[in-house]
Enzyme design. Structure first.
Site, PDB file in Angstrom:
ATOM      1  N   ASN A 129       0.843  -1.188   0.000  1.00  0.00           N
ATOM      2  CA  ASN A 129       0.000   0.000   0.000  1.00  0.00           C
ATOM      3  C   ASN A 129       0.892   1.256   0.000  1.00  0.00           C
ATOM      4  O   ASN A 129       1.493   1.611   1.015  1.00  0.00           O
ATOM      5  CB  ASN A 129      -0.904  -0.034   1.246  1.00  0.00           C
ATOM      6  N   ASP A 153      -0.446  -3.626  10.178  1.00  0.00           N
ATOM      7  CA  ASP A 153      -1.734  -4.185   9.774  1.00  0.00           C
ATOM      8  C   ASP A 153      -2.792  -3.335  10.449  1.00  0.00           C
ATOM      9  O   ASP A 153      -2.751  -3.114  11.662  1.00  0.00           O
ATOM     10  CB  ASP A 153      -1.888  -5.658  10.157  1.00  0.00           C
ATOM     11  N   PHE A 179      -6.936   8.074   2.657  1.00  0.00           N
ATOM     12  CA  PHE A 179      -7.301   6.925   1.833  1.00  0.00           C
ATOM     13  C   PHE A 179      -8.307   6.056   2.583  1.00  0.00           C
ATOM     14  O   PHE A 179      -8.717   6.368   3.699  1.00  0.00           O
ATOM     15  CB  PHE A 179      -6.056   6.110   1.431  1.00  0.00           C
ATOM     16  N   GLY A 180      -8.700   4.968   1.939  1.00  0.00           N
ATOM     17  CA  GLY A 180      -9.564   3.974   2.594  1.00  0.00           C
ATOM     18  C   GLY A 180     -10.853   4.562   3.146  1.00  0.00           C
ATOM     19  O   GLY A 180     -11.604   5.261   2.450  1.00  0.00           O
ATOM     20  N   TYR A 181     -11.101   4.308   4.421  1.00  0.00           N
ATOM     21  CA  TYR A 181     -12.360   4.711   5.056  1.00  0.00           C
ATOM     22  C   TYR A 181     -12.314   6.145   5.614  1.00  0.00           C
ATOM     23  O   TYR A 181     -13.258   6.566   6.298  1.00  0.00           O
ATOM     24  CB  TYR A 181     -12.704   3.736   6.190  1.00  0.00           C
ATOM     25  N   ASP A 182     -11.256   6.872   5.347  1.00  0.00           N
ATOM     26  CA  ASP A 182     -11.123   8.220   5.915  1.00  0.00           C
ATOM     27  C   ASP A 182     -12.352   9.120   5.688  1.00  0.00           C
ATOM     28  O   ASP A 182     -12.738   9.860   6.594  1.00  0.00           O
ATOM     29  CB  ASP A 182      -9.867   8.919   5.360  1.00  0.00           C
ATOM     30  N   LYS A 200      -3.756  14.751  10.107  1.00  0.00           N
ATOM     31  CA  LYS A 200      -4.045  13.313  10.278  1.00  0.00           C
ATOM     32  C   LYS A 200      -2.891  12.635  11.003  1.00  0.00           C
ATOM     33  O   LYS A 200      -3.095  11.820  11.903  1.00  0.00           O
ATOM     34  CB  LYS A 200      -4.286  12.640   8.916  1.00  0.00           C
ATOM     35  N   HIS A 240      -4.091   6.377  14.207  1.00  0.00           N
ATOM     36  CA  HIS A 240      -3.690   5.090  14.777  1.00  0.00           C
ATOM     37  C   HIS A 240      -2.273   4.727  14.328  1.00  0.00           C
ATOM     38  O   HIS A 240      -1.456   4.253  15.101  1.00  0.00           O
ATOM     39  CB  HIS A 240      -4.687   4.029  14.329  1.00  0.00           C
TER      40      HIS A 240
HETATM   41  P1  ITT Z   1      -0.804  -4.107   3.006  1.00  0.00           P
HETATM   42  O1  ITT Z   1      -1.477  -5.317   3.616  1.00  0.00           O
HETATM   43  O2  ITT Z   1      -0.010  -4.431   1.796  1.00  0.00           O
HETATM   44  O3  ITT Z   1      -0.044  -3.312   4.057  1.00  0.00           O
HETATM   45  P2  ITT Z   1      -3.477  -3.073   2.822  1.00  0.00           P
HETATM   46  O4  ITT Z   1      -4.085  -1.793   2.355  1.00  0.00           O
HETATM   47  O5  ITT Z   1      -4.108  -4.359   2.355  1.00  0.00           O
HETATM   48  O6  ITT Z   1      -1.913  -3.085   2.472  1.00  0.00           O
HETATM   49  P3  ITT Z   1      -4.178  -3.797   5.531  1.00  0.00           P
HETATM   50  O7  ITT Z   1      -4.276  -5.251   5.267  1.00  0.00           O
HETATM   51  O8  ITT Z   1      -3.479  -3.350   6.791  1.00  0.00           O
HETATM   52  O9  ITT Z   1      -3.393  -3.021   4.378  1.00  0.00           O
HETATM   53  O10 ITT Z   1      -5.623  -3.178   5.441  1.00  0.00           O
HETATM   54  C1  ITT Z   1      -5.823  -1.922   5.856  1.00  0.00           C
HETATM   55  C2  ITT Z   1      -7.129  -1.407   5.297  1.00  0.00           C
HETATM   56  O11 ITT Z   1      -7.800  -0.735   6.375  1.00  0.00           O
HETATM   57  C3  ITT Z   1      -6.853  -0.376   4.234  1.00  0.00           C
HETATM   58  O12 ITT Z   1      -6.829  -0.893   2.933  1.00  0.00           O
HETATM   59  C4  ITT Z   1      -7.999   0.610   4.457  1.00  0.00           C
HETATM   60  O13 ITT Z   1      -9.149   0.142   3.807  1.00  0.00           O
HETATM   61  C5  ITT Z   1      -8.208   0.531   5.971  1.00  0.00           C
HETATM   62  N1  ITT Z   1      -7.362   1.545   6.637  1.00  0.00           N
HETATM   63  C6  ITT Z   1      -6.210   1.338   7.337  1.00  0.00           C
HETATM   64  N2  ITT Z   1      -5.671   2.492   7.737  1.00  0.00           N
HETATM   65  C7  ITT Z   1      -6.473   3.454   7.288  1.00  0.00           C
HETATM   66  C8  ITT Z   1      -6.440   4.857   7.353  1.00  0.00           C
HETATM   67  O14 ITT Z   1      -5.454   5.515   7.931  1.00  0.00           O
HETATM   68  N3  ITT Z   1      -7.430   5.537   6.761  1.00  0.00           N
HETATM   69  C9  ITT Z   1      -8.435   4.901   6.147  1.00  0.00           C
HETATM   70  N4  ITT Z   1      -8.537   3.582   6.012  1.00  0.00           N
HETATM   71  C10 ITT Z   1      -7.565   2.854   6.585  1.00  0.00           C
END
Ligand code: ITT
Length: 190
Positions: free
Chosen positions: A9, A66, A145-148, A168, A173
């Site tokens: 990621n 993770d 990114f993600g759920y932000d 941020k 976390h």
């Molecule tokens: P790696 O396993 O290769 O590190 P990944 O994105 O699959 O990449 P995770 O298995 O740790 O990583 O999953 C984390 C998911 O949780 C990530 O894809 C987001 O959907 C969410 N997430 C984690 N941290 C976040 C953040 O800071 N803001 C928003 N969403 C987050």
């Protein structure tokens, strides 16, 4: 000091490097072939799996993150399945909002488990960071990114995606867990 960040990621690498800017530590992506099987039952287990997998192909210091979103009313979901809760980031947000329809207790937290593995392939340090908040009614903001965009920071009406990167990184976390890792590394160097 260079440390392999056990992730695919790129957002994580960028966020983490921004957090340690000026510290003399630089995180780099793993060599080609990094493909861990994340079949643990907890963030901690998956973090360890990723760190050891990156060590196998780099034989140097590795750090894994993770992380995920845990929603109280959904029994902690999406939790360790956060990255795969639906096909795309937008669909993952849609799914969460759909599952939260009619639910008034919207308490949630972002969790990050980190594992640091040394050049001998041993777990050197592990820790967890948590950021408390709740799930908004609709997405807002374009940063992060993600759920932000649906994560409201505790005690505010602001989503994580409405914060600047710098803001941020003060509360996330990931930054809380990373702060502990950096403190540990500094102790080793002292
Ligand atoms: P790696 O396993 O290769 O590190 P990944 O994105 O699959 O990449 P995770 O298995 O740790 O990583 O999953 C984390 C998911 O949780 C990530 O894809 C987001 O959907 C969410 N997430 C984690 N941290 C976040 C953040 O800071 N803001 C928003 N969403 C987050």
């Amino acid at each position: 000091m260079k440390i392999v960040l056990a992730t695919s990621n790129k957002h994580k690498v960028q966020e983490i490097n921004d957090m340690v800017a000026g510290s003399g530590i630089e995180f780099i992506l793993p060599p080609e072939g990094f493909d861990p099987i994340e079949d643990g039952d907890t963030f901690e287990e998956n973090s360890k799996i990723k760190a050891l997998e990156a060590w196998k192909i780099s034989k140097t210091w590795t750090l894994a993150d993770d992380s995920g979103l845990c929603i109280k009313a959904l029994g902690g979901k999406p939790g360790i399945h956060s990255a795969r809760y639906a096909e795309t980031p937008a669909k993952r947000i849609e799914r969460v909002l759909r599952e939260m329809v009619g639910i008034s207790d919207r308490e949630a937290e972002f969790v990050c488990a980190m594992t640091l593995v040394n050049p001998d392939g041993k777990v050197e340090f592990a820790c967890r960071g948590v950021c408390e908040g709740s799930i908004g009614e609709k997405p807002s903001g374009h940063n992060g990114f993600g759920y932000d965009p649906i994560f409201l920071i505790k005690g505010t009406n602001t989503t994580m995606a409405e914060l600047s990167e710098e803001e941020k990184n003060k509360i996330s976390h990931r930054s809380q867990a990373l702060g502990r890792v950096i403190e540990y590394l500094k102790g080793l160097q002292a």
